[in-house]
Design an enzyme around this catalytic site. Structure first.
Site, PDB file in Angstrom:
ATOM      1  N   LYS A 151     137.333  99.382 -18.143  1.00 51.71           N
ATOM      2  CA  LYS A 151     138.505 100.106 -17.656  1.00 51.71           C
ATOM      3  C   LYS A 151     138.135 100.820 -16.360  1.00 51.71           C
ATOM      4  O   LYS A 151     137.221 101.651 -16.347  1.00 51.71           O
ATOM      5  CB  LYS A 151     138.961 101.108 -18.723  1.00 51.71           C
ATOM      6  CG  LYS A 151     140.257 101.819 -18.417  1.00 51.71           C
ATOM      7  CD  LYS A 151     140.664 102.668 -19.625  1.00 51.71           C
ATOM      8  CE  LYS A 151     141.969 103.390 -19.391  1.00 51.71           C
ATOM      9  NZ  LYS A 151     142.355 104.215 -20.568  1.00 51.71           N
ATOM     10  N   ASP A 160     149.058 108.146 -28.910  1.00 51.92           N
ATOM     11  CA  ASP A 160     149.882 107.106 -28.302  1.00 51.92           C
ATOM     12  C   ASP A 160     149.800 105.820 -29.119  1.00 51.92           C
ATOM     13  O   ASP A 160     149.325 104.783 -28.640  1.00 51.92           O
ATOM     14  CB  ASP A 160     149.399 106.856 -26.864  1.00 51.92           C
ATOM     15  CG  ASP A 160     150.417 106.051 -26.058  1.00 51.92           C
ATOM     16  OD1 ASP A 160     151.584 105.977 -26.461  1.00 51.92           O
ATOM     17  OD2 ASP A 160     150.023 105.479 -25.019  1.00 51.92           O
TER      18      ASP A 160
END
Length: 551
Positions: free
Chosen positions: A147, A281
């Site tokens: 990432k 989330d």
């Protein structure tokens, strides 16, 4: 108040002004300097306008995408149509050029890309507003997901936050701004974004969640590779699989969907009600089915920590809703929510009962307990009881889990799972409180209470017998109240006496008597003089005493 300046800030102010003028609600800007530009109220159920609002937020960039995600948890700020639209907000953008990705990775790791990785795909697996993910392979052959944070994103977020801070300071001067404490909301938003932009924190979150869920054999959390992780680059184990949302009817035949759904629900409810460390989330895009038919939880940039008191309140609310206990649900929700001035408690309890009653009347296939919790939060906000963010978090989590559970197994009944799991968590919490150390403290407290009770009762009864028992209630200072009443009575009496002197003197002026003073009857003149002196003295006394009381 600090005013953000500069060309970039000016463009941001113009963009935000356009957004407010297009979507602004009159009640939000009531009393602001630009209030008169709004000529009509917006309809709270205008879903078309809500979708346009979301699209405009996306066009403003990553900071406002994240702000939209925060606003989706605030039913006290926005109507349901806007909350539903924001809940579908997509954090996806065009990918970065690969050369920029290479530059960030090499700057952060301190080595060339080809030296650190045996393989690094140029095409990203996913691209979001803050960063994007690439597939790679370490020198030892391990497949990884890397990432990479977008270059310059931190300075852009900082500039956007400065602009928002300036606008929040302006709006908070209005009555609505004070009511909703916009500056406090923005401060929390700033801290949340700062945590999400630090990938080292996300790496620790992955490790913590994996430890908390270690007992769940079918739940996986990819672990970070510490030597390849910095504040702007996160390297973690690659999850081979596909999103739950991509599961087909034929694909369900190859998995034990019912068991996976049960385990996923239990894992998240234990996060909320037991661990207090919650993946904030959990939308379906962040839940993968691995090649081993396990579930993998991804993207832990946003987590929430819940203290013991909040977890207990959420547990009571969840059990009450699952059992259809309207009174218990209203009591649990009332304990969680704040209460504003002028709040309608009767309407709050009545509407909570209606929501829970509606929940009981629904058939099993239509039950959405997450939707019920979100409706409870909206009822609380509309009746003057702003709900805490944790309540909306619970509702959104359960709603997303419901969607994932039904994707895995259409016949899955989340209500049954919630009742069972919540009861298990409650029993576990009760058992854990009965530890030997806590039991020993309770025994010692009971021993001290039993030893001291007879003596304390004797002292109380002796005072009652001698008439010395007094109750002191620190509510009203009776002495000051009595003194104030006496002061008012004295002033009224003095005013009446002066009025009588004036009236009597006026009547004596018409009686011809001797002696005379200044050509008028002396007695009348003396009465007038006494009234004048008394009036001056009364005014002086009022001014002097009131000034002394103020000091």
């Amino acid at each position: 108040m600090k005013i953000a300046s500069g060309t970039g800030h000016i463009r941001r102010y113009l963009a935000l002004a356009t957004l407010v003028l297009k979507h602004g609600r009159r009640d939000l800007l009531e009393g602001a300097a630009f209030d008169d530009v709004f000529t009509e109220d917006r309809s709270e159920d205008d879903s078309g306008d809500a979708e346009g609002f979301v699209a405009d937020l996306e066009s403003l960039g990553p900071t406002f995408v994240k702000l939209g995600q925060l606003l989706s948890t605030r039913p006290d700020l926005l109507p349901p149509a806007y909350l539903d639209a924001l809940d579908r907000l997509q954090d996806a953008v065009d990918p970065l050029p690969f050369e920029q990705v290479r530059q960030v990775v090499e700057e952060e790791l301190g080595v060339r890309l080809g030296t650190a990785f045996a393989r690094f795909d140029e095409v990203p697996l996913a691209a979001a507003s803050l960063g994007q993910v690439h597939r790679g392979e370490l020198r030892d052959g391990r497949p990884v997901a890397v990432k990479v944070q977008r270059p310059g994103i931190r300075s852009r977020v900082r500039e956007d936050l400065d602009v928002l801070e300036t606008l929040a300071g302006l709006v908070e001067r209005t009555e609505t701004g004070e009511k909703y404490q916009l500056t406090a909301i923005l401060d929390e938003f700033r801290r949340s974004l700062a945590r999400e932009l630090d990938y080292r924190r996300e790496a620790r979150n992955l490790q913590t969640l994996a430890g908390n869920l270690s007992e769940f054999e079918r739940i996986e959390v990819p672990q970070p590779v510490d030597d390849y992780t910095t504040s702007r680059v996160l390297t973690m184990e690659l999850v081979a699989g596909h999103k739950v949302t991509e599961l087909t009817d034929l694909g369900r035949l190859d998995i034990d969907g019912q068991t996976l759904a049960q385990e996923l629900f239990e894992a998240y409810l234990r996060q909320i009600l037991d661990d207090g460390f919650v993946h904030a989330d959990p939308h379906p895009g962040n839940v993968f089915i691995t090649d081993e038919d396990h579930l993998a939880l991804l993207d832990l940039g946003m987590v929430v920590r819940l203290d013991t008191a909040v977890r207990d309140q959420l547990l009571r609310l969840l059990l009450a809703v699952a059992e259809g206990d309207a009174v218990g649900a209203s009591e649990a929700a009332m304990a969680m929510c704040d209460q504003q001035e002028g709040a309608d408690e009767a309407a709050f309890r009545r509407e909570i009962a209606e929501v829970v009653g509606l929940y009981l009347d629904l058939p099993a296939e239509d039950l959405r307990i997450g939707g019920i919790v979100l409706r409870l939060a909206r009822v609380a906000a509309s009746t003057g009881h702003p709900p805490p963010p944790e309540l909306t978090l619970l509702g959104r989590t359960l709603l997303n889990l419901d969607a994932v559970g039904r994707s895995l197994a259409p016949e899955f009944e989340p209500n049954v799972a919630i009742r069972r799991i919540a009861a298990e968590v409650a029993s576990k919490s009760l058992i854990e409180t009965l530890t030997p150390s806590r039991a020993m403290r309770s025994v010692l407290d009971a021993k001290e209470f039993a030893e001291e009770l007879p003596g304390r009762l004797n002292r109380i009864l002796e005072r009652v017998d001698r008439g010395e028992l007094r109750l002191e209630i620190d509510a009203i200072d009776e002495t000051r109240l009595t003194r104030a009443i006496q002061k008012v009575a004295n002033r009224v009496t003095m005013g009446l006496v002066l009025a009588a002197l004036i009236v009597g003197a006026a009547m004596l002026m018409r009686v011809e008597t001797e002696p005379r003073l200044f050509g008028y009857p002396a007695l009348a003149i003396v009465a007038f003089l006494l009234a004048a002196l008394g009036g001056v003295g009364l005014i002086a006394s009022i001014v002097w005493n009131d000034r002394r009381d103020r000091h």
